[in-house]
Design a protein around this motif. Structure first.
Motif, short mmCIF file in Angstrom:
data_model
loop_
_atom_site.label_atom_id
_atom_site.label_comp_id
_atom_site.label_asym_id
_atom_site.label_seq_id
_atom_site.Cartn_x
_atom_site.Cartn_y
_atom_site.Cartn_z
N ASP A 34 -32.15 -31.30 -19.99
CA ASP A 34 -33.53 -31.75 -19.74
C ASP A 34 -34.41 -31.63 -20.98
O ASP A 34 -35.56 -31.18 -20.92
N VAL A 35 -33.87 -32.04 -22.11
CA VAL A 35 -34.66 -32.05 -23.35
C VAL A 35 -35.54 -33.29 -23.35
O VAL A 35 -35.08 -34.40 -23.08
N LEU A 36 -36.83 -33.09 -23.62
CA LEU A 36 -37.76 -34.22 -23.70
C LEU A 36 -37.69 -34.78 -25.12
O LEU A 36 -38.17 -34.17 -26.08
N TYR A 37 -37.07 -35.94 -25.26
CA TYR A 37 -36.80 -36.51 -26.57
C TYR A 37 -36.68 -38.02 -26.42
O TYR A 37 -36.65 -38.56 -25.32
N CYS A 38 -36.55 -38.70 -27.53
CA CYS A 38 -36.18 -40.11 -27.52
C CYS A 38 -35.61 -40.48 -28.88
O CYS A 38 -35.85 -39.77 -29.88
N LEU A 114 -44.42 -37.59 -34.63
CA LEU A 114 -44.12 -39.00 -34.86
C LEU A 114 -44.62 -39.37 -36.24
O LEU A 114 -45.81 -39.62 -36.45
N LEU A 115 -43.70 -39.37 -37.22
CA LEU A 115 -44.06 -39.56 -38.61
C LEU A 115 -43.47 -40.87 -39.12
O LEU A 115 -42.36 -41.25 -38.77
N ILE A 123 -47.32 -40.27 -45.93
CA ILE A 123 -46.76 -40.06 -44.60
C ILE A 123 -47.91 -40.09 -43.60
O ILE A 123 -48.95 -39.46 -43.81
N TYR A 124 -47.71 -40.84 -42.51
CA TYR A 124 -48.70 -40.90 -41.44
C TYR A 124 -48.12 -40.28 -40.19
O TYR A 124 -46.94 -40.47 -39.86
N ARG A 125 -48.98 -39.56 -39.48
CA ARG A 125 -48.61 -39.09 -38.15
C ARG A 125 -49.32 -39.97 -37.13
O ARG A 125 -50.53 -40.20 -37.21
N LEU A 126 -48.54 -40.45 -36.16
CA LEU A 126 -49.11 -41.23 -35.06
C LEU A 126 -49.21 -40.30 -33.85
O LEU A 126 -48.21 -39.99 -33.21
N PRO A 127 -50.41 -39.83 -33.52
CA PRO A 127 -50.56 -38.70 -32.60
C PRO A 127 -50.51 -39.08 -31.12
O PRO A 127 -51.36 -38.65 -30.34
N PHE A 128 -49.51 -39.88 -30.75
CA PHE A 128 -49.36 -40.17 -29.32
C PHE A 128 -47.92 -39.86 -28.88
O PHE A 128 -47.33 -40.56 -28.07
N GLU A 129 -47.37 -38.76 -29.43
CA GLU A 129 -45.98 -38.40 -29.13
C GLU A 129 -45.75 -38.19 -27.63
O GLU A 129 -44.76 -38.69 -27.08
N ARG A 130 -46.64 -37.45 -26.99
CA ARG A 130 -46.40 -37.13 -25.58
C ARG A 130 -46.41 -38.38 -24.71
O ARG A 130 -45.55 -38.54 -23.83
N LEU A 132 -45.67 -41.40 -25.67
CA LEU A 132 -44.46 -42.14 -25.98
C LEU A 132 -43.26 -41.53 -25.27
O LEU A 132 -42.42 -42.24 -24.68
N LEU A 133 -43.14 -40.19 -25.30
CA LEU A 133 -42.00 -39.53 -24.68
C LEU A 133 -41.99 -39.70 -23.17
O LEU A 133 -40.94 -39.79 -22.54
N ARG A 134 -43.17 -39.77 -22.57
CA ARG A 134 -43.24 -39.97 -21.11
C ARG A 134 -42.80 -41.36 -20.70
O ARG A 134 -42.47 -41.60 -19.54
N SER A 135 -42.78 -42.29 -21.65
CA SER A 135 -42.41 -43.67 -21.34
C SER A 135 -40.91 -43.92 -21.45
O SER A 135 -40.45 -45.03 -21.17
N THR A 136 -40.13 -42.93 -21.87
CA THR A 136 -38.72 -43.17 -22.23
C THR A 136 -37.84 -43.42 -21.00
O THR A 136 -38.10 -42.94 -19.90
N THR A 137 -36.79 -44.16 -21.25
CA THR A 137 -35.74 -44.38 -20.26
C THR A 137 -34.40 -44.21 -20.97
O THR A 137 -34.30 -44.39 -22.18
#
Length: 492
Positions: A34-38, A114-115, A123-130, A132-137
């Motif tokens: 149950d690792v939250l990743y993509c 999310l770099l 280097i830019y960080r796109l601060p919508f990681e959570r 994005l991860l909630r949208s994964t399949t």
């Protein structure tokens, strides 16, 4: 002959007897824990490459599940490696694992943020990681984000790649290669569904700007407008930007100039093991395949990791060794000397040459040790260990009675003994065993009795207490190398 235990190579395998893909095992283990990743990007378009170990697997991992993620990697035998200091980025790490199905190293690039971008530029960080991860399949092997997020990140990444030289050369060279991926994402994604996410997490980027970025990825778009978009992207993301310091840029430029853009070497960009490097010694008689195995192992590990090879049986000769050798050759021309293997005392000059050889071996040993201390892997051939000293070890002990009569002889004996005593045991000692008669068939460039004797020395030695691993080297090379890979990777 002592009965040495052979290496245990047991591992989970398919019903057909073939090892399972490490990439597939990784995907299944992440789901079980149950690792939250993509798979951050390249998920479907690069699958064939990273399944064969030829490309990185970029995984974005939610920080809260990092302990579970790390446990999965350790369970599967992944090792953490660090890049050179100038390439180190916070929130980013590399892990390598041995895929027995292909014999290659699998490189997992772990992102805890999310770099995008490069350490030498911005280097830019796109601060919508959570979000994005909630949208994964779960798709194919790994979880992948929704196409909407993939398209948004893709647009930003590609616009970052525009360079000033593109304005002179026309369309960038990479533009044609991304058209298939762009078409597929546009077919599946609906960016308007991300409007609320962007307003909440990245309000400086709006849909109109993203649409313009996507339009710029088509051939024929204004080259100057592309550069303007690149600059505008930086302005919009400047709060989330980490630019390379001027000192790093100047250092990179200076190294590039000094080394003629890398053609003269000038520092390694290879990664090093985070928990420390290793000195690996492969010993065995002539015809056991030591040199060939070292070359194969260096090719396998050296693609990504810092590796050096060292032949301590024939170390690079110092100027002192060369000078003594020249004097010895000159003396032989002037005066008839007994053969080196006659058992007669060869003279003090010949003993000095043996001492120089001991010194050269010790100097090369120091290089290997220091290389390992910095996280590298040193692959050593003909390593001097007590069980191996008849093949690569002290030579003056044979004449100890004669040498101990005088002060100079005692000095030579003590100096040689000290050099070999200071060569400590390797971290991993591997003995390549082969039947002496099989070695004779292989090593046709040396006299049969010579090859036979040297292999019997290795097979009859008492290796107890040495921690040595034994590998049967009389098999086909591919089988021997496969066993060596498993042995070495498990011991690193």
């Amino acid at each position: 002959m002592p009965n040495h235990p052979m290496v245990d190579h047991s591992m989970p395998e398919l019903a057909t007897g073939r090892p399972r893909s490490l990439v597939i095992e990784l995907g299944e283990a992440l789901e079980r824990h149950d690792v939250l990743y993509c798979c951050q990007w390249k998920g479907s378009w690069k699958k064939r490459r990273w399944m064969s170990g030829q490309g990185d697997i970029d995984l974005l991992v939610e920080r809260g599940t990092e302990p579970h993620f790390t446990a999965v990697l350790e369970e599967l035998g992944f090792r953490r490696a660090t890049p050179p200091w100038e390439a180190q980025v916070a929130g980013l790490e590399s892990r390598f694992g041995l895929d027995r199905a292909t014999g290659r190293l699998i490189h997992v690039h772990v992102h805890y943020q999310l770099l995008t971008g490069g350490f030498w530029t911005t280097i830019y960080r796109l601060p919508f990681e959570r979000a994005l991860l909630r949208s994964t399949t779960h798709h194919n092997v790994f979880r992948t984000p929704a196409p909407d997020f993939e398209l948004l990140v893709f647009a930003i990444r590609m616009v970052q790649r525009y360079k000033w030289r593109d304005a002179l050369a026309g369309d960038p060279g990479w533009l044609k290669a991304i058209q298939g991926e762009l078409d597929a994402l546009l077919k599946e994604a609906q960016l308007y569904r991300l409007e609320d996410v962007m307003v909440q997490h990245l309000p400086t980027i709006d849909l109109a700007f993203v649409d313009e970025c996507l339009a710029s990825l088509r051939p024929g778009y204004s080259r100057w407008r592309r550069l303007a978009l690149r600059r505008e992207l930086h302005q919009r993301l400047r709060a989330h930007a980490k630019q390379a310091p001027l000192s790093l840029k100047l250092w990179k430029l200076a190294r590039s100039i000094v080394t003629l853009r890398g053609r003269l070497g000038g520092g390694s960009s290879k990664k090093r093991l985070a928990h420390g490097g290793t000195v690996i010694a492969l010993v065995g008689g002539d015809g056991a395949g030591k040199s060939t195995c070292v070359q194969e192992l260096a090719r396998w590990l050296g693609g990504d990791l810092a590796v050096m090879t060292a032949h301590l049986g024939r170390p690079p000769r110092s100027w002192l060794t060369l000078a003594v050798g020249a004097l010895l050759r000159a003396r032989r021309l002037i005066k008839q000397l007994p053969p080196e293997d006659s058992g007669e005392f060869p003279g003090y000059l010949s003993c000095l040459r043996d001492l120089c050889t001991a010194r050269d071996r010790y100097r090369l040993y120091l290089q290997a040790r220091r290389f390992a201390l910095s996280g590298g892997i040193a692959l050593c051939e003909r390593y001097p260990v007590p069980q191996n000293w008849q093949l690569a070890g002290p030579r003056l002990g044979e004449f100890a009675e004669r040498l101990s009569r005088g002060a100079l002889g005692r000095l030579l004996l003590a100096a040689e003994r000290r050099y070999y005593q200071h060569i400590l045991a390797p971290d991993i000692l591997i003995v390549l065993q082969i039947d002496p008669e099989a070695a004779v068939q292989r090593k046709t460039t040396e006299p049969a009795d010579y090859v036979r004797t040297r292999n019997r020395i290795v097979r009859s030695a008492d290796w107890s207490g040495s921690g040595a691993h034994f590998v049967e080297a009389g098999r086909p090379l591919a089988e021997v190398v496969e066993d060596l890979k498993v042995l070495i990777w498990s011991a690193l």
